[in-house]
Design a protein around this motif. Structure first.
Motif, short mmCIF file in Angstrom:
data_model
loop_
_atom_site.label_atom_id
_atom_site.label_comp_id
_atom_site.label_asym_id
_atom_site.label_seq_id
_atom_site.Cartn_x
_atom_site.Cartn_y
_atom_site.Cartn_z
N GLY A 1 66.71 49.85 -42.32
CA GLY A 1 65.51 49.85 -41.50
C GLY A 1 65.03 51.33 -40.54
O GLY A 1 66.05 52.35 -41.09
N ALA A 2 63.79 51.49 -40.18
CA ALA A 2 63.52 52.65 -39.38
C ALA A 2 62.85 52.28 -38.06
O ALA A 2 62.47 51.12 -37.94
CB ALA A 2 62.74 53.50 -40.38
N VAL A 3 63.10 53.38 -36.88
CA VAL A 3 62.37 53.16 -35.92
C VAL A 3 61.39 54.54 -35.69
O VAL A 3 62.05 55.56 -35.96
CB VAL A 3 63.32 53.12 -34.66
N LEU A 4 60.36 54.35 -35.38
CA LEU A 4 59.45 55.51 -34.96
C LEU A 4 59.34 55.56 -33.55
O LEU A 4 58.91 54.49 -32.70
CB LEU A 4 57.98 55.26 -35.65
N THR A 5 59.65 56.57 -32.82
CA THR A 5 59.45 56.87 -31.47
C THR A 5 58.56 57.82 -31.13
O THR A 5 58.38 58.93 -31.84
CB THR A 5 60.75 57.26 -30.79
N GLU A 6 57.61 57.74 -30.08
CA GLU A 6 56.78 58.77 -29.50
C GLU A 6 56.91 58.82 -28.06
O GLU A 6 56.64 57.76 -27.62
CB GLU A 6 55.46 58.53 -30.02
N ALA A 7 57.02 60.10 -27.52
CA ALA A 7 56.86 60.27 -26.05
C ALA A 7 57.83 59.28 -25.42
O ALA A 7 57.61 58.52 -24.43
CB ALA A 7 55.49 59.92 -25.56
N GLY A 8 58.87 59.00 -25.87
CA GLY A 8 60.15 58.28 -25.07
C GLY A 8 59.80 56.81 -25.40
O GLY A 8 60.83 55.93 -24.76
N HIS A 9 58.94 56.25 -26.19
CA HIS A 9 58.93 55.00 -26.65
C HIS A 9 58.80 54.54 -27.91
O HIS A 9 58.58 55.39 -28.92
CB HIS A 9 57.52 54.21 -25.93
N VAL A 10 59.29 53.52 -28.31
CA VAL A 10 59.22 52.90 -29.60
C VAL A 10 57.74 52.48 -29.93
O VAL A 10 57.01 52.06 -29.24
CB VAL A 10 60.13 51.64 -29.91
N VAL A 11 57.25 53.08 -31.35
CA VAL A 11 55.90 52.68 -31.60
C VAL A 11 56.06 51.67 -32.79
O VAL A 11 54.76 50.98 -33.21
CB VAL A 11 55.18 54.05 -31.79
N TRP A 12 56.98 51.79 -33.61
CA TRP A 12 57.03 51.22 -34.95
C TRP A 12 58.57 50.87 -35.14
O TRP A 12 59.39 51.62 -34.98
CB TRP A 12 56.43 51.78 -35.86
N VAL A 13 58.77 49.71 -35.81
CA VAL A 13 60.18 49.27 -36.30
C VAL A 13 59.84 48.28 -37.67
O VAL A 13 59.12 47.65 -37.51
CB VAL A 13 60.77 48.47 -35.24
#
Ligand code: ZN
Length: 391
Positions: free
Chosen positions: A17-29
């Motif tokens: 899996g992968a996790v995208l984060t932006e500005a301290g928050h998860v945006v996609w998993v």
């Protein structure tokens, strides 16, 4: 592991899996094969990419029950207990909570802050990124307010997201003769001040033999509700005072310990959606019978697991160790133990933005030197943390 699961897969495992984060928050998993497309679809600018080499990635752990702000050392009590003395015998001999009062009251704010920062850093090293910390080792109005302020400052220094809780712990020795007036002070002065000064979001009362009675607890909890604060309770550790039912009636966020709890109370907790917080470290150390996990599970009461980090009955901040105790001594499944230190623990604190890896959640992440969730309780006592990421 996302901890956003289904009945068939409670932990929501994503392999590769992968996790995208932006500005301290998860945006996609999702699956890593889809990450590039997700970046484009979400208009996320490509930034730092970290390859975890197949390691297990989970949400940061949430410890929803600690007493991390105190001074003094009670290891001698541990030795006494190992020789067979009971909690109540130790308390009657001047040990127990009363033995922490003196050193905590005598400590300066900066000393208390340093001690608390040290404990938070130790917790972070085992994967904790959110820590609830209760007051309760000063027991005067001014002193309890001081402890709550220390918690906030220590969290900022330690890189720990903290949730301070006002704990009405016991009646201090010097107020035993006028305990009614003391309880009135808690309900009429301390609780409203904590709410006005925004020093805590909930009020916990220790309702048990040797602590507050059911009537006294009710008075304090009612003051909490009137002040707009959430209710939590140390309930049924030694004896069933009927406090779990009372907590359910108040719509409490959690009841903690519940080694002793009636079937009616379990039904009431389930109906109220109140979390039962399992504290296996304290339970095992005090040689108490475990809570009725099977009945709680069957009734649908959500189960959290916490460290109960405190100087007397559970002087450890390690949630992986509690997961081992929860699975080996409380009959919880590995999945229940994991949810208990993540999603359900966040719920016990009234938080929905952590304990899961899902869009909108805080990007509090733990990378483990393991591939499977069961490895964490299985290899108890091992340090399997690869890294802890917070923002
Ligand atoms: Zn506790």
């Amino acid at each position: 592991m996302t901890c956003v699961g289904s009945e068939a897969d409670p932990l929501g495992m994503i392999s590769d899996g992968a996790v995208l984060t932006e500005a301290g928050h998860v945006v996609w998993v999702g699956p890593s094969a889809d990450a590039a497309a997700a970046c484009r679809a979400l208009d996320v600018l490509p930034g730092e990419r970290v390859d975890l080499g197949g390691r297990l990635l989970t949400p940061g752990l949430v410890d929803c029950h600690t007493h991390a702000v105190f001074a003094g050392d009670r290891s001698a009590e541990f030795a006494l207990r190992a020789r067979g003395a009971t909690y109540l015998e130790i308390a009657a001999a001047g040990g127990g909570i009363a033995a922490t009062l003196g050193p905590t009251r005598a400590a300066t704010e900066s000393t208390l802050e340093r001690l608390t920062v040290d404990r938070m850093q130790a917790a972070r090293a085992t994967g904790t990124t959110t820590m609830e910390v209760k007051s309760g080792y000063d027991l005067t109005v001014a002193g309890e307010l001081k402890l709550l302020r220390v918690v906030g400052r220590a969290g900022a220094r330690a890189g720990m997201s903290v949730v301070p809780t006002l704990l009405c712990h016991v009646v201090p020795p010097e107020r035993k003769a006028d305990r009614d007036a003391y309880v009135g002070e808690l309900a009429d002065v301390l609780v409203p001040t904590v709410a006005t000064d925004r020093l805590a979001t909930s009020v916990d009362v220790y309702c048990d033999e040797g602590a507050f009675t059911r009537d006294e607890s009710e008075r304090i909890w009612r003051a909490a509700v009137d002040a707009g604060l959430a209710v939590r309770g140390h309930v049924g550790q030694f004896s069933d005072q009927g406090a779990a039912e009372l907590c359910a009636a108040f719509g409490a966020l959690s009841v903690d310990h519940v080694e002793q709890v009636s079937d009616d109370a379990i039904a009431a907790l389930a109906a109220a959606g109140t979390v039962a917080v399992m504290l296996p470290g304290a339970c095992v150390q005090l040689r108490l019978p475990p809570p009725p996990v099977e009945k709680l599970r069957a009734a649908g009461v959500p189960l959290a697991v916490a460290s109960d980090l405190n100087p007397g009955s559970s002087c450890s901040s390690s949630l992986p160790l509690q997961m081992w105790l929860a699975t080996t001594h409380f009959g919880m499944t590995v999945e229940e133990a994991w949810l208990g230190v993540t999603r359900v623990a966040a719920r016990a604190l009234g938080l929905v933005d952590r304990g899961v890896l899902a869009p909108g959640a805080r990007a509090d992440l733990v990378v483990w030197n393991a591939e499977q969730p069961a490895a964490i309780p299985y290899q108890y006592g091992a340090t399997l943390i690869d890294r802890v990421v917070t923002h």
